[in-house]
Design an enzyme around this catalytic site. Structure first.
Site, PDB file in Angstrom:
ATOM      1  N   GLN A   1     -13.935 -11.819 -17.270  1.00 47.79           N
ATOM      2  CA  GLN A   1     -13.400 -11.258 -16.032  1.00 47.79           C
ATOM      3  C   GLN A   1     -14.094  -9.970 -15.600  1.00 47.79           C
ATOM      4  O   GLN A   1     -14.007  -9.593 -14.431  1.00 47.79           O
ATOM      5  CB  GLN A   1     -11.890 -11.021 -16.179  1.00 47.79           C
ATOM      6  CG  GLN A   1     -11.128 -12.333 -16.369  1.00 47.79           C
ATOM      7  CD  GLN A   1      -9.626 -12.128 -16.471  1.00 47.79           C
ATOM      8  OE1 GLN A   1      -9.108 -11.931 -17.558  1.00 47.79           O
ATOM      9  NE2 GLN A   1      -8.916 -12.172 -15.362  1.00 47.79           N
TER      10      GLN A   1
ATOM     11  N   HIS B   1     -10.525 -15.272 -25.163  1.00 47.95           N
ATOM     12  CA  HIS B   1      -9.877 -15.159 -23.859  1.00 47.95           C
ATOM     13  C   HIS B   1     -10.570 -16.149 -22.920  1.00 47.95           C
ATOM     14  O   HIS B   1     -11.132 -15.764 -21.896  1.00 47.95           O
ATOM     15  CB  HIS B   1      -9.898 -13.717 -23.351  1.00 47.95           C
ATOM     16  CG  HIS B   1      -8.823 -13.387 -22.345  1.00 47.95           C
ATOM     17  ND1 HIS B   1      -7.945 -12.343 -22.505  1.00 47.95           N
ATOM     18  CD2 HIS B   1      -8.484 -13.980 -21.183  1.00 47.95           C
ATOM     19  CE1 HIS B   1      -7.123 -12.290 -21.461  1.00 47.95           C
ATOM     20  NE2 HIS B   1      -7.431 -13.276 -20.641  1.00 47.95           N
TER      21      HIS B   1
ATOM     22  N   ASN C   1      -5.722 -15.425 -26.760  1.00 51.40           N
ATOM     23  CA  ASN C   1      -4.948 -15.028 -25.613  1.00 51.40           C
ATOM     24  C   ASN C   1      -4.331 -16.264 -24.964  1.00 51.40           C
ATOM     25  O   ASN C   1      -5.045 -17.138 -24.474  1.00 51.40           O
ATOM     26  CB  ASN C   1      -5.826 -14.320 -24.573  1.00 51.40           C
ATOM     27  CG  ASN C   1      -5.008 -13.899 -23.354  1.00 51.40           C
ATOM     28  OD1 ASN C   1      -4.178 -12.991 -23.460  1.00 51.40           O
ATOM     29  ND2 ASN C   1      -5.203 -14.560 -22.220  1.00 51.40           N
ATOM     30  N   GLU C   2      -2.997 -16.343 -24.991  1.00 49.58           N
ATOM     31  CA  GLU C   2      -2.241 -17.327 -24.217  1.00 49.58           C
ATOM     32  C   GLU C   2      -2.667 -18.778 -24.449  1.00 49.58           C
ATOM     33  O   GLU C   2      -3.208 -19.428 -23.540  1.00 49.58           O
ATOM     34  CB  GLU C   2      -2.339 -16.999 -22.722  1.00 49.58           C
ATOM     35  CG  GLU C   2      -1.890 -15.593 -22.380  1.00 49.58           C
ATOM     36  CD  GLU C   2      -1.849 -15.320 -20.879  1.00 49.58           C
ATOM     37  OE1 GLU C   2      -2.462 -16.069 -20.122  1.00 49.58           O
ATOM     38  OE2 GLU C   2      -1.176 -14.359 -20.476  1.00 49.58           O
TER      39      GLU C   2
ATOM     40  N   TYR D   1       4.656 -11.304 -17.225  1.00 48.44           N
ATOM     41  CA  TYR D   1       4.452 -11.055 -15.799  1.00 48.44           C
ATOM     42  C   TYR D   1       5.717 -11.300 -14.988  1.00 48.44           C
ATOM     43  O   TYR D   1       6.004 -10.593 -14.035  1.00 48.44           O
ATOM     44  CB  TYR D   1       3.307 -11.921 -15.256  1.00 48.44           C
ATOM     45  CG  TYR D   1       1.964 -11.433 -15.746  1.00 48.44           C
ATOM     46  CD1 TYR D   1       1.290 -10.434 -15.054  1.00 48.44           C
ATOM     47  CD2 TYR D   1       1.406 -11.913 -16.923  1.00 48.44           C
ATOM     48  CE1 TYR D   1       0.080  -9.938 -15.517  1.00 48.44           C
ATOM     49  CE2 TYR D   1       0.196 -11.429 -17.399  1.00 48.44           C
ATOM     50  CZ  TYR D   1      -0.460 -10.441 -16.685  1.00 48.44           C
ATOM     51  OH  TYR D   1      -1.650  -9.947 -17.146  1.00 48.44           O
TER      52      TYR D   1
ATOM     53  N   GLU E   1      -0.156  -7.564 -22.286  1.00 46.00           N
ATOM     54  CA  GLU E   1      -0.476  -7.567 -20.848  1.00 46.00           C
ATOM     55  C   GLU E   1       0.808  -7.437 -20.048  1.00 46.00           C
ATOM     56  O   GLU E   1       1.810  -8.080 -20.367  1.00 46.00           O
ATOM     57  CB  GLU E   1      -1.158  -8.878 -20.394  1.00 46.00           C
ATOM     58  CG  GLU E   1      -2.608  -9.010 -20.774  1.00 46.00           C
ATOM     59  CD  GLU E   1      -3.223 -10.327 -20.293  1.00 46.00           C
ATOM     60  OE1 GLU E   1      -2.804 -10.866 -19.244  1.00 46.00           O
ATOM     61  OE2 GLU E   1      -4.128 -10.813 -20.991  1.00 46.00           O
TER      62      GLU E   1
ATOM     63  N   TRP F   1      -2.241  -4.580 -17.708  1.00 45.51           N
ATOM     64  CA  TRP F   1      -3.253  -5.459 -17.110  1.00 45.51           C
ATOM     65  C   TRP F   1      -3.378  -5.091 -15.634  1.00 45.51           C
ATOM     66  O   TRP F   1      -2.445  -5.329 -14.896  1.00 45.51           O
ATOM     67  CB  TRP F   1      -2.874  -6.947 -17.241  1.00 45.51           C
ATOM     68  CG  TRP F   1      -4.002  -7.797 -16.735  1.00 45.51           C
ATOM     69  CD1 TRP F   1      -4.197  -8.222 -15.445  1.00 45.51           C
ATOM     70  CD2 TRP F   1      -5.128  -8.272 -17.494  1.00 45.51           C
ATOM     71  NE1 TRP F   1      -5.366  -8.933 -15.358  1.00 45.51           N
ATOM     72  CE2 TRP F   1      -5.949  -8.968 -16.591  1.00 45.51           C
ATOM     73  CE3 TRP F   1      -5.515  -8.152 -18.839  1.00 45.51           C
ATOM     74  CZ2 TRP F   1      -7.144  -9.574 -17.008  1.00 45.51           C
ATOM     75  CZ3 TRP F   1      -6.698  -8.747 -19.234  1.00 45.51           C
ATOM     76  CH2 TRP F   1      -7.493  -9.454 -18.315  1.00 45.51           C
TER      77      TRP F   1
ATOM     78  N   GLU G   1     -10.282 -12.942 -11.132  1.00 45.53           N
ATOM     79  CA  GLU G   1      -8.951 -13.495 -11.438  1.00 45.53           C
ATOM     80  C   GLU G   1      -9.020 -15.032 -11.491  1.00 45.53           C
ATOM     81  O   GLU G   1      -8.381 -15.738 -10.721  1.00 45.53           O
ATOM     82  CB  GLU G   1      -7.925 -12.962 -10.438  1.00 45.53           C
ATOM     83  CG  GLU G   1      -6.502 -13.487 -10.592  1.00 45.53           C
ATOM     84  CD  GLU G   1      -5.881 -13.362 -11.988  1.00 45.53           C
ATOM     85  OE1 GLU G   1      -6.247 -12.441 -12.748  1.00 45.53           O
ATOM     86  OE2 GLU G   1      -5.042 -14.218 -12.306  1.00 45.53           O
ATOM     87  N   TRP G   2      -9.850 -15.550 -12.421  1.00 45.57           N
ATOM     88  CA  TRP G   2      -9.926 -16.976 -12.716  1.00 45.57           C
ATOM     89  C   TRP G   2     -10.032 -17.827 -11.437  1.00 45.57           C
ATOM     90  O   TRP G   2     -10.908 -17.566 -10.625  1.00 45.57           O
ATOM     91  CB  TRP G   2      -8.756 -17.377 -13.627  1.00 45.57           C
ATOM     92  CG  TRP G   2      -8.707 -16.501 -14.859  1.00 45.57           C
ATOM     93  CD1 TRP G   2      -7.734 -15.586 -15.177  1.00 45.57           C
ATOM     94  CD2 TRP G   2      -9.686 -16.391 -15.920  1.00 45.57           C
ATOM     95  NE1 TRP G   2      -8.051 -14.949 -16.353  1.00 45.57           N
ATOM     96  CE2 TRP G   2      -9.231 -15.421 -16.827  1.00 45.57           C
ATOM     97  CE3 TRP G   2     -10.921 -17.036 -16.204  1.00 45.57           C
ATOM     98  CZ2 TRP G   2      -9.942 -15.058 -17.982  1.00 45.57           C
ATOM     99  CZ3 TRP G   2     -11.627 -16.678 -17.351  1.00 45.57           C
ATOM    100  CH2 TRP G   2     -11.129 -15.708 -18.215  1.00 45.57           C
TER     101      TRP G   2
HETATM  102  C1  GBH Z   1      -2.921 -13.647 -17.721  1.00 38.30           C
HETATM  103  O1  GBH Z   1      -2.430 -14.942 -17.588  1.00 38.30           O
HETATM  104  C2  GBH Z   1      -4.314 -13.695 -18.267  1.00 38.30           C
HETATM  105  O2  GBH Z   1      -4.328 -13.412 -19.649  1.00 38.30           O
HETATM  106  C3  GBH Z   1      -5.277 -12.774 -17.574  1.00 38.30           C
HETATM  107  O3  GBH Z   1      -6.588 -13.096 -17.918  1.00 38.30           O
HETATM  108  C4  GBH Z   1      -5.039 -12.828 -16.080  1.00 38.30           C
HETATM  109  O4  GBH Z   1      -6.003 -12.120 -15.352  1.00 38.30           O
HETATM  110  C5  GBH Z   1      -3.665 -12.278 -15.824  1.00 38.30           C
HETATM  111  O5  GBH Z   1      -2.707 -12.958 -16.560  1.00 38.30           O
HETATM  112  C6  GBH Z   1      -3.242 -12.322 -14.375  1.00 38.30           C
HETATM  113  O6  GBH Z   1      -3.106 -13.642 -13.927  1.00 38.30           O
HETATM  114  O7  GBH Z   1       6.029 -19.348 -12.898  1.00 38.30           O
HETATM  115  O8  GBH Z   1       6.092 -17.655 -11.225  1.00 38.30           O
HETATM  116  O9  GBH Z   1       7.026 -17.240 -13.395  1.00 38.30           O
HETATM  117  C7  GBH Z   1      -1.243 -15.079 -16.844  1.00 38.30           C
HETATM  118  C8  GBH Z   1      -0.484 -16.349 -17.182  1.00 38.30           C
HETATM  119  C9  GBH Z   1       0.978 -18.069 -16.484  1.00 38.30           C
HETATM  120  C10 GBH Z   1       1.421 -15.838 -15.767  1.00 38.30           C
HETATM  121  C11 GBH Z   1       1.808 -18.611 -15.359  1.00 38.30           C
HETATM  122  C12 GBH Z   1       2.281 -16.364 -14.646  1.00 38.30           C
HETATM  123  C13 GBH Z   1       3.554 -18.245 -13.829  1.00 38.30           C
HETATM  124  C14 GBH Z   1       4.473 -17.269 -13.168  1.00 38.30           C
HETATM  125  N1  GBH Z   1       0.384 -16.789 -16.125  1.00 38.30           N
HETATM  126  N2  GBH Z   1       2.824 -17.661 -14.961  1.00 38.30           N
HETATM  127  S1  GBH Z   1       6.012 -17.938 -12.647  1.00 38.30           S
END
Ligand code: GBH
Length: 454
Positions: free
Chosen positions: A24, A126, A170-171, A298, A356, A402, A409-410
């Protein structure tokens, strides 16, 4: 403000950090012998990433890391979580060919961090799998877990004298679901069977890497980072509670149960139509005691039964959309307190790190400043949610925001900005957002308050 009164719950040893990931931010995709990863291939495939963005240059952190560390030093963070680009170390996915220039970069990075009194924490995976391993099946081939353990051992042998905190993955949920079920992420596979298998091999690789790392050094703190999302039923009915518990299996227990309890949740069969297939010895590797659990938080989810017996997915999201970020994710700080308390209750006691937490907002630069008030509010509310968990005796040891920088952002490319430092992608100039100044003051206040439990 409420948070100021709760800073006393944070011990003076608390880690106040920022987090990033290699693909990233680094750029320099073909420099110094770096091999190709599945994200290079994916981002260069038309239609996969918004606007055709790639990580070829990204924030050019590979060349600008001294400036970025100076920014961290200026903000006053105590810790920095970054990931190592696997294809920089093993360009053709084979541990017989170790790229010395790749190792030298992380060596310089770690030394510069330590010169600035910033404590490094390393994530080994990652999401940037070497392309050569993908050709051999990637996470669908159990051999990838062996190569991962070799790679982990190499990194610990080179940096373990200076870096003590290590995160294997990571995840894993994102690797399995976004990478192998929905196909939104590399390698873009769409199959339920593949998702189950990928998840299992990622967990297996975590276990094998832990063994290899521990056999190399005995002074490391090794853990794994999961993206966990608290789930609430929309109403206290039997059907909604059942829907919430199924969603919780999918989001959280699919990984927590094998890691902490040594078995998969039975309800996976209701989601995938079958249980993961594996060798019984695999679970012994996966359930090895962790030194800590990394939590990426998040948002939370509110769910109801789908109400459609034909629907392949038994759960429907009814999450409130009143307070949402630029990603469309609802802001639910209380979910973090509830999640942390639940982890302690069901799987603890175990040291926890928030590895994060942060938010994207449509930042605008006006007269050289970015007044990101929404982000400050998001961060403040979530740090307060951690204070509430600490007040209840949950063992949270640190917080990694984060992210340090706006970055790739992927699947959304550069369109979503999570940084507390603004990046101009034309000039690559960095500008501190108001949130960076705010975070610096918060760290200063938290560290200068005497620990005075009430
Ligand atoms: C992370 O993944 C990553 O590790 C990072 O690289 C990335 O930049 C960062 O987050 C920001 O995206 O269904 O509406 O509750 C995030 C993984 C999985 C978080 C799906 C949000 C859905 C939110 N995401 N999840 S919701």
């Amino acid at each position: 403000m409420a948070l100021t009164n709760k800073l006393r719950y944070f011990p003076t040893t608390f880690a106040w950090g920022v987090a990033t990931a290699a693909y990233q931010i680094e750029g320099a995709a073909t420099i110094d012998g770096r091999g190709s990863s599945i994200w290079d291939e994916f981002s260069h495939t038309p239609g996969k990433v918004l606007s055709g963005d790639t990580g070829d240059i990204a924030c050019d952190h590979y060349h600008r890391y001294p400036e970025d560390i100076a920014l961290m030093n200026h903000i006053g963070v105590t810790h920095y979580r970054f990931s190592v680009s696997w294809p920089r170390i093993l360009p053709d996915g084979d541990s017989h060919h170790i790229n010395a220039k790749g190792l030298a970069f992380y060596d310089r990075l770690v030394d510069t961090l330590l010169d600035n009194q910033i404590i490094p924490a390393i994530t080994l995976y990652h999401w940037d799998l070497p392309s050569e391993l993908q050709i051999q099946g990637g996470w669908l081939n159990s051999r990838t877990s062996d190569v991962f353990a070799e790679y982990a051992q190499i990194m610990v042998a080179v940096l373990g004298d200076r870096v003590k905190q290590w995160i294997t993955h990571n995840e894993p949920w994102c690797t399995a679901v976004l990478g192998h079920l929905t196909g939104e992420h590399a390698p873009g596979v769409t199959s339920k069977d593949a998702a189950l298998t990928a998840a299992h091999h990622v967990l297996l690789s975590h276990g094998k890497a832990m063994m290899a790392m521990r056999s190399t050094r005995n002074d490391l703190q090794i853990g794994i980072t999961l993206n966990l999302s608290q789930v609430y039923p929309d109403q206290p009915s039997v059907e909604s509670i059942r829907a919430a518990s199924l969603q919780d299996v999918f989001n959280n227990r699919w990984y927590l149960d094998p890691l902490f309890l040594g078995h998969y949740p039975e309800e996976l069969i209701d989601i995938f139509g079958k249980q993961p297939q594996f060798l019984s010895h695999d679970m012994d590797l996966i359930k090895q005691p962790l030194d800590f659990l990394g939590v990426n938080y998040y948002s939370a989810q509110v769910v109801a039964p789908s109400g459609d017996n034909e629907s392949p997915w038994p759960v429907r999201h009814v999450t409130p959309k009143d307070r949402i970020t630029a990603m469309g994710w609802p802001v639910i700080p209380k979910g973090l307190t509830d999640l942390l308390m639940r982890l302690q209750r069901d799987y603890g006691p175990i040291p926890l790190f928030i590895t994060e937490n942060g938010a994207a907002y449509p930042d605008e630069i006006v007269d050289g400043r970015i007044h990101d008030v929404d982000r400050i509010e998001y961060l403040s509310d979530h740090i307060e949610a951690i204070a509430d968990a600490l007040a209840h005796g949950v063992d949270v040891r640190g917080y990694f925001l984060w992210s340090l920088l706006d970055n790739f952002e992927w699947a959304f490319g550069y369109s979503k900005r999570f940084g507390i430092v603004y990046v101009d992608y034309t000039t690559l100039e960095r500008t501190l957002k108001d949130s960076a100044q705010w975070y610096g003051r918060l760290i200063h206040d938290a560290l200068s308050l005497p620990l005075n439990p009430v």
